[in-house]
Every structure is written in structure tokens, then in C-alpha cells.
Design an enzyme around this catalytic site. Sequence first.
Site, PDB file in Angstrom:
ATOM      1  N   ASP A 148       0.841  -1.187   0.000  1.00 36.36           N
ATOM      2  CA  ASP A 148       0.000   0.000   0.000  1.00 36.36           C
ATOM      3  C   ASP A 148       0.886   1.251   0.000  1.00 36.36           C
ATOM      4  OD1 ASP A 148      -2.267   1.638   0.377  1.00 36.36           O
ATOM      5  OD2 ASP A 148      -2.031   1.516   2.551  1.00 36.36           O
ATOM      6  N   GLU A 168      -0.413   5.017   0.962  1.00 29.77           N
ATOM      7  CA  GLU A 168      -0.723   5.993   2.009  1.00 29.77           C
ATOM      8  C   GLU A 168      -0.746   5.312   3.370  1.00 29.77           C
ATOM      9  OE1 GLU A 168      -3.964   8.875   0.890  1.00 29.77           O
ATOM     10  OE2 GLU A 168      -4.122   7.515  -0.805  1.00 29.77           O
TER      11      GLU A 168
END
Lengths: 210, 210
Positions: free
Chosen positions: A11, A13
Site C-alpha cells: 500500500d 498511504e
Amino acid sequence: MPNNPVLVAMDLEGVFVPEIWIAVAEATGIPELRLTTRDVNDYDQLMRGRLAILRRHGLTLADIQRVIGTLSPLPGAVEFVAGLRARFPFIILSDTYYEFAGPLMAKLGSPTLFCNSLETDPAGNVVDYHLRIRDGKFHSVNAFRALNFTVVAAGDSYNDTTMLGAAHFGILFRPSDKVRQEFPQFPVAEDYATLDRLITEFVAGQNAPR
Amino acid sequence: MPNNPVLVAMDLEGVFVPEIWIAVAEATGIPELRLTTRDVNDYDQLMRGRLAILRRHGLTLADIQRVIGTLSPLPGAVEFVAGLRARFPFIILSDTYYEFAGPLMAKLGSPTLFCNSLETDPAGNVVDYHLRIRDGKFHSVNAFRALNFTVVAAGDSYNDTTMLGAAHFGILFRPSDKVRQEFPQFPVAEDYATLDRLITEFVAGQNAPR
């Protein structure tokens, strides 16, 4: 017979860079932009609300990009990403938008990013968003598996848990207490050193003679 | 409704770096290592022959890696790859091996690489090779399409033509006359500037109002 090569998918953020909408809310002084999927369950409703707020405040894509351009990767992220890329094929799977992520990706050394797209009008207003594919992180991990990679995945929140579950080895990175309690099947790393150690141990286990 | 985001997939040897086995043949002074799929049709026979030659000459993986470590990317490749990565998700699709490509990938800025694996014995001899998946380039492009990317692909030889055909836009880079004549459907670029222009024009056409 050795195992398939390891591919690392992570991922963006909360793992390598700040939460982009929250940073934009702070930089623009528009608190409503702080709302996330934790506050508004329906992603489409959330995004339409965000685009309406931008419009109401006369904020164009260029304005938002200027704000995002002032952000930095999280401390240690650049070095950690460089280390992963030297060892594994590495792909960032994110629900963000190419038009937003650009400046931050450059600071991360331009790793490969799979995410979504924004649509602007000729004046540069963001008029729509386009999800490339529904549950893209999950489908990407499955595609890598079908290409015979052993997939290691890491992420921090709900929208990562299907990809962690689809991976051969899924790791939660700095999850909220709620996510951690709801998904006890995934090991947790609170820093890059631990994340690195978990990956290294997994790979060593894969390569051990059996 | 805009188009899906563009992903760029390219071959490695002959496009960004020299042909690795030929370079190893020259550096070691073992001319039989120059044989390629143009000389020996059956890839398995070719690879088993190569591994036998390495063994006969007492060349370990570390020896080969030392030779490969002296190679450089082709002139302009580093800058061209950096430019592509700033604009697109970028993945190198190659039939080479992670254990060989490492030093050259570092010089290219560690782009994402999908390729194959070698197996060594405890003494470091290369005892076997493992193709991750048959016709991996073709299947990778199809996987990116299924994830709703618009795929641009480029490569130089026969083993690239199935991926060029699977892509939305396929380009031959410095092909042999034979490949060029056999696959007239693919535009040809002889340098990175032309390759860049072909990609830029394709993307502009994708984004043009219709």
C-alpha cells in the site's frame, strides 16, 4: 525444486507517504476534506462529496498537486523502498490517483504504481474519478499469483485486508487498533525494520530445504 | 469517459542492456556460450548446454555475476528508463534470470522486473533453471490488460512478438531484418527518441476527445 520468485506488493498511504486527503485538508484549511471511509462508508458518496468541496472552494487539480508537492515520504520510506527494490520485483498497490501521487512517487524514486485516474475539465477542475478496477489491490495480487510469483503484501487499513488475505504472506503495517483486532491472522509491523525482518524471515523459510 | 491508464512493459536484453550470454561468452572467451535461440531452436536444450559448458569450465554463479557486473546499460538507457518511470507504471518483462540481471538492474535504477530463477548447489554451481511461467511476457501483458491497463509493449526479437501482439500497442526496438520483415504490423524504433515519440503519440491519441 526452488520456490517461485517473491514479488512484494505494498500500500502507499500510511505506509510510505502521509494520508493524502488529510494532508490536503490541513494545507487548505478545509476540515471537511478530512473525512475518510471510516466516516463515510460509501466510497462513491465520499469521493463525490470531496469533488464538490474542491469545486465549491475553487480548487483545481493544479492547486491540489501544489499542496501534495509540499508533502514528503514518511521518515525512512525512501531508503526502505530502495532496499526492497534491490531485492524483489516491487509494486505499490493504491486506491489513490495517478494525478495526485506523481510528486510523491518521484520522491520515492518512482516505483511502479497501480492506482486510479481523475478526470478534469478544460479549466483543470476535477470533475470525476475512475476506479481502474473494483478491489484492484486484491485482483492485482491474484494476477501476480497466476503469473507464478510468491506474493508478500503489506498495508495499514481495511481496504488492504483483501490483498493481505490473497497474498502468500500478508503483513499489517501500523494498523489502527480496530483493524489489528479484527484481523489477528496477519502479523503486525510498527516500523520498517520489523517489516523488513518479517519479509526476510518469510523468504528464508521459502528457500529452506524441505 | 477517459481511457484506462497506460502501463509500459518492455524487454530487457537488446533494449536496455547487452545480450547477457553473448557478453559472458566474450568476457570468458568461451565462444560456445554465444549460441542463442537463433542457433538452437529448443530453449531447454540450449539452456542445458549452457549449464554444461559453465560446469565444464568450472564457472560458478558468482563468476558469471562478476562478468555481468562489468557490463553497462546501453547508452541512453538509464535516462530513458527514468523518463518512462516518471510518466507510467513500468515493468520489464524478460526471459533472463534474477540472479544474472541484478547488477544491471541496479545500474538501471532498479525498475520492476518479471523474469526467471536459477538454482545453484551449495558450491555455487548453476545446476538448473526455472521458467516462472511458459511465455511469461505474453501472460504478463494479458494480466495487465485484465487489470484494466492500456498496455504499451516494446521488444527486439521473436520471443517478444507474442507480448507485442497481446498489447494495445506493440513496438519493435532495433529488430533484426528477419523479425522486422516477418512482423510488419509493428512499428519500428531504432533509437530511444523514436520509441518515446511513438509512445507519446499513442497516449495522445488515447486521450484525444472522440
